[in-house]
Scaffold this motif. Structure first.
Motif, PDB file in Angstrom:
ATOM      1  N   ILE A  32       0.842  -1.210   0.000  1.00 14.65           N
ATOM      2  CA  ILE A  32       0.000   0.000   0.000  1.00 14.65           C
ATOM      3  C   ILE A  32       0.875   1.257   0.000  1.00 14.65           C
ATOM      4  O   ILE A  32       0.535   2.270  -0.611  1.00 14.65           O
ATOM      5  CB  ILE A  32      -0.952  -0.033   1.225  1.00 14.65           C
ATOM      6  N   VAL A  33       2.030   1.161   0.654  1.00 14.98           N
ATOM      7  CA  VAL A  33       2.981   2.287   0.646  1.00 14.98           C
ATOM      8  C   VAL A  33       3.458   2.514  -0.785  1.00 14.98           C
ATOM      9  O   VAL A  33       3.547   3.644  -1.270  1.00 14.98           O
ATOM     10  CB  VAL A  33       4.191   1.987   1.566  1.00 14.98           C
ATOM     11  N   LYS A  34       3.719   1.404  -1.448  1.00 18.34           N
ATOM     12  CA  LYS A  34       4.203   1.467  -2.831  1.00 18.34           C
ATOM     13  C   LYS A  34       3.123   2.032  -3.760  1.00 18.34           C
ATOM     14  O   LYS A  34       3.380   2.899  -4.589  1.00 18.34           O
ATOM     15  CB  LYS A  34       4.592   0.050  -3.263  1.00 18.34           C
ATOM     16  N   ASP A  35       1.902   1.555  -3.588  1.00 23.86           N
ATOM     17  CA  ASP A  35       0.826   1.933  -4.514  1.00 23.86           C
ATOM     18  C   ASP A  35       0.259   3.330  -4.241  1.00 23.86           C
ATOM     19  O   ASP A  35      -0.189   3.995  -5.172  1.00 23.86           O
ATOM     20  CB  ASP A  35      -0.328   0.912  -4.427  1.00 23.86           C
ATOM     21  N   PHE A  36       0.243   3.751  -2.970  1.00 21.67           N
ATOM     22  CA  PHE A  36      -0.469   4.986  -2.638  1.00 21.67           C
ATOM     23  C   PHE A  36       0.378   6.052  -1.934  1.00 21.67           C
ATOM     24  O   PHE A  36      -0.113   7.147  -1.689  1.00 21.67           O
ATOM     25  CB  PHE A  36      -1.692   4.674  -1.755  1.00 21.67           C
ATOM     26  N   GLY A  37       1.624   5.715  -1.577  1.00 21.20           N
ATOM     27  CA  GLY A  37       2.441   6.638  -0.792  1.00 21.20           C
ATOM     28  C   GLY A  37       2.588   8.012  -1.442  1.00 21.20           C
ATOM     29  O   GLY A  37       2.441   9.050  -0.786  1.00 21.20           O
ATOM     30  N   LEU A  38       2.876   8.030  -2.750  1.00 21.21           N
ATOM     31  CA  LEU A  38       3.075   9.310  -3.442  1.00 21.21           C
ATOM     32  C   LEU A  38       1.778  10.107  -3.444  1.00 21.21           C
ATOM     33  O   LEU A  38       1.771  11.322  -3.245  1.00 21.21           O
ATOM     34  CB  LEU A  38       3.549   9.065  -4.880  1.00 21.21           C
ATOM     35  N   HIS A  39       0.683   9.405  -3.667  1.00 24.76           N
ATOM     36  CA  HIS A  39      -0.645  10.027  -3.676  1.00 24.76           C
ATOM     37  C   HIS A  39      -0.943  10.645  -2.299  1.00 24.76           C
ATOM     38  O   HIS A  39      -1.381  11.797  -2.201  1.00 24.76           O
ATOM     39  CB  HIS A  39      -1.655   8.938  -4.045  1.00 24.76           C
ATOM     40  N   PHE A  40      -0.669   9.882  -1.241  1.00 24.32           N
ATOM     41  CA  PHE A  40      -0.932  10.392   0.113  1.00 24.32           C
ATOM     42  C   PHE A  40      -0.122  11.668   0.372  1.00 24.32           C
ATOM     43  O   PHE A  40      -0.635  12.643   0.916  1.00 24.32           O
ATOM     44  CB  PHE A  40      -0.570   9.349   1.177  1.00 24.32           C
ATOM     45  N   LEU A  41       1.172  11.630  -0.009  1.00 22.57           N
ATOM     46  CA  LEU A  41       2.043  12.777   0.283  1.00 22.57           C
ATOM     47  C   LEU A  41       1.669  14.019  -0.517  1.00 22.57           C
ATOM     48  O   LEU A  41       2.059  15.117  -0.168  1.00 22.57           O
ATOM     49  CB  LEU A  41       3.504  12.410   0.008  1.00 22.57           C
ATOM     50  N   SER A  42       0.898  13.824  -1.585  1.00 20.61           N
ATOM     51  CA  SER A  42       0.479  14.992  -2.363  1.00 20.61           C
ATOM     52  C   SER A  42      -0.629  15.750  -1.629  1.00 20.61           C
ATOM     53  O   SER A  42      -0.960  16.865  -1.982  1.00 20.61           O
ATOM     54  CB  SER A  42       0.012  14.571  -3.762  1.00 20.61           C
ATOM     55  N   GLN A  43      -1.205  15.119  -0.601  1.00 19.01           N
ATOM     56  CA  GLN A  43      -2.312  15.770   0.095  1.00 19.01           C
ATOM     57  C   GLN A  43      -2.085  15.962   1.592  1.00 19.01           C
ATOM     58  O   GLN A  43      -2.684  16.855   2.193  1.00 19.01           O
ATOM     59  CB  GLN A  43      -3.616  14.979  -0.129  1.00 19.01           C
ATOM     60  N   SER A  44      -1.243  15.105   2.220  1.00 20.31           N
ATOM     61  CA  SER A  44      -1.135  15.097   3.691  1.00 20.31           C
ATOM     62  C   SER A  44       0.269  14.682   4.115  1.00 20.31           C
ATOM     63  O   SER A  44       1.027  14.148   3.317  1.00 20.31           O
ATOM     64  CB  SER A  44      -2.073  14.038   4.293  1.00 20.31           C
ATOM     65  N   HIS A  45       0.539  14.874   5.390  1.00 21.15           N
ATOM     66  CA  HIS A  45       1.696  14.196   5.968  1.00 21.15           C
ATOM     67  C   HIS A  45       1.366  12.699   5.949  1.00 21.15           C
ATOM     68  O   HIS A  45       0.194  12.309   5.970  1.00 21.15           O
ATOM     69  CB  HIS A  45       1.945  14.651   7.405  1.00 21.15           C
ATOM     70  N   PHE A  46       2.417  11.896   5.931  1.00 18.25           N
ATOM     71  CA  PHE A  46       2.189  10.456   5.771  1.00 18.25           C
ATOM     72  C   PHE A  46       3.038   9.695   6.785  1.00 18.25           C
ATOM     73  O   PHE A  46       4.268   9.787   6.766  1.00 18.25           O
ATOM     74  CB  PHE A  46       2.557  10.058   4.332  1.00 18.25           C
ATOM     75  N   MET A  47       2.370   8.974   7.690  1.00 20.64           N
ATOM     76  CA  MET A  47       3.111   8.128   8.639  1.00 20.64           C
ATOM     77  C   MET A  47       3.090   6.702   8.104  1.00 20.64           C
ATOM     78  O   MET A  47       2.023   6.085   7.999  1.00 20.64           O
ATOM     79  CB  MET A  47       2.487   8.189  10.039  1.00 20.64           C
ATOM     80  N   VAL A  48       4.258   6.206   7.772  1.00 20.26           N
ATOM     81  CA  VAL A  48       4.348   4.900   7.126  1.00 20.26           C
ATOM     82  C   VAL A  48       4.625   3.825   8.178  1.00 20.26           C
ATOM     83  O   VAL A  48       5.721   3.722   8.712  1.00 20.26           O
ATOM     84  CB  VAL A  48       5.383   4.937   5.966  1.00 20.26           C
ATOM     85  N   GLY A  49       3.574   3.081   8.488  1.00 22.07           N
ATOM     86  CA  GLY A  49       3.679   2.046   9.526  1.00 22.07           C
ATOM     87  C   GLY A  49       4.438   0.820   9.071  1.00 22.07           C
ATOM     88  O   GLY A  49       4.853   0.009   9.890  1.00 22.07           O
TER      89      GLY A  49
END
Ligand code: NAD
Length: 278
Positions: free
Chosen positions: A80-97
């Protein structure tokens, strides 16, 4: 940058052990800490029905931008980090568990670039790592020479992608399963070495290929996991720590790690466009 006094809206991606813990803690105690839930996503949405308010359930993760939030927390799977990480960071801070995902150097670099480009912070929770901030400071001062982490657990606590545990018996005792760089270990035990991955982030000058790790199966460890850290600096400087993390038989995650994640989340107020161990 979000200020510490404003309310933080949190999106939680994954509703397994850690996701459930965080969601219920936010619902119960969030207001006291200025946190509220923006959304919860789970691969199987049925698991959320009746336990998470309907209006907080996100059905399609690609539509996370429709739920404005300050921090998205992944507690799911490295994919999920691979598939959506860039997308998440374009909108919010991202805590990668699942920081073992960052052992993929291409993904690691792209996430760092996205954080910088959008001015959002890529947070890596310390998990069961003791002294992560100290390691980071030694690293940043250019004095970190070597870092070694050994994680020892009962064999039932390992989730391995290869058969390193084959032939293991109930009373086998101790067996070194693998020793090598964290980059080599991540694909072998992606769910077990997140602590090592966090250490590799803290020790950025050594990175995933420079930080060394060892996973050990030990049938005597029925009540806790052991995390040993050996830090080497210049001119004979060294620090050794041993952490005993209480854990049930078969538990991938030690019980102290849940509170550690909560404390990490409280730190995620925005630290600029970079990677930050929290
Ligand atoms: N950073 C740390 O120190 C640390 C500590 C413990 C766990 N973790 C990591 O956090 C993540 C969650 O841990 P947990 O204990 O809650 O795990 P868990 O197995 O209890 O829950 C994982 C959830 O994600 C879902 N899931 C699994 N694979 C998926 C995929 N490919 N796509 C979408 N959903 C998927 C599962 O159905 C489940 O709901 C794991 O990746 C784990 O390795 C990190």
């Amino acid at each position: 940058m979000t200020t510490s006094s404003s309310s933080q809206r949190i999106g939680v991606v994954g509703y397994g052990h850690l996701g459930q813990f965080l969601v219920h803690r936010i619902l119960k105690d969030g207001a006291d800490h200025g946190l509220s839930l923006a959304f919860v996503w789970n691969r199987n949405p049925d698991k959320l029905k009746g336990v998470v308010p309907d209006d907080l359930i996100l059905d399609n993760l690609s539509l996370s931008a429709t739920r404005p939030c300050d921090v998205i927390v992944e507690v799911c799977h490295p994919q999920i980090v691979k598939d959506f990480g860039l997308h998440f960071l374009s909108q919010s801070h991202f805590m990668v568990g699942s920081p073992s995902a960052l052992s993929d150097s291409d993904l690691n670099q792209k996430l760092r670039q996205a954080a910088q480009m959008h001015g959002k912070t890529l947070y890596v929770p310390s998990g069961a790592l003791w002294g992560g901030q100290d390691i980071q400071r030694l690293n940043d001062s250019g004095d970190l020479k070597a870092l070694f982490i050994r994680m020892s657990k009962h064999p039932s606590c390992f989730r391995l992608t290869t058969d390193l545990l084959s032939g293991c018996t109930e009373d086998e005792g101790r067996r070194v399963l693998y020793r090598g760089s964290v980059a080599e270990l991540c694909p072998l035990a992606p769910n077990n070495i997140n602590t090592m991955a966090a250490a590799a982030v803290a020790a950025g000058t050594l990175g995933f290929t420079g930080v060394q790790g060892e996973i050990v199966s030990d049938t005597a460890l029925s009540d806790y996991h052991v995390v040993e850290v050996e830090v080497t600096g210049p001119t004979g400087f060294s620090v050794n720590t041993v952490r005993r993390n209480p854990a049930r038989l078969g538990a991938v995650t030690g019980s102290a790690t849940y509170n550690s994640f909560w404390n990490s989340l409280l730190v995620c107020k925005g630290h600029g466009g970079r990677v930050y161990l929290c």
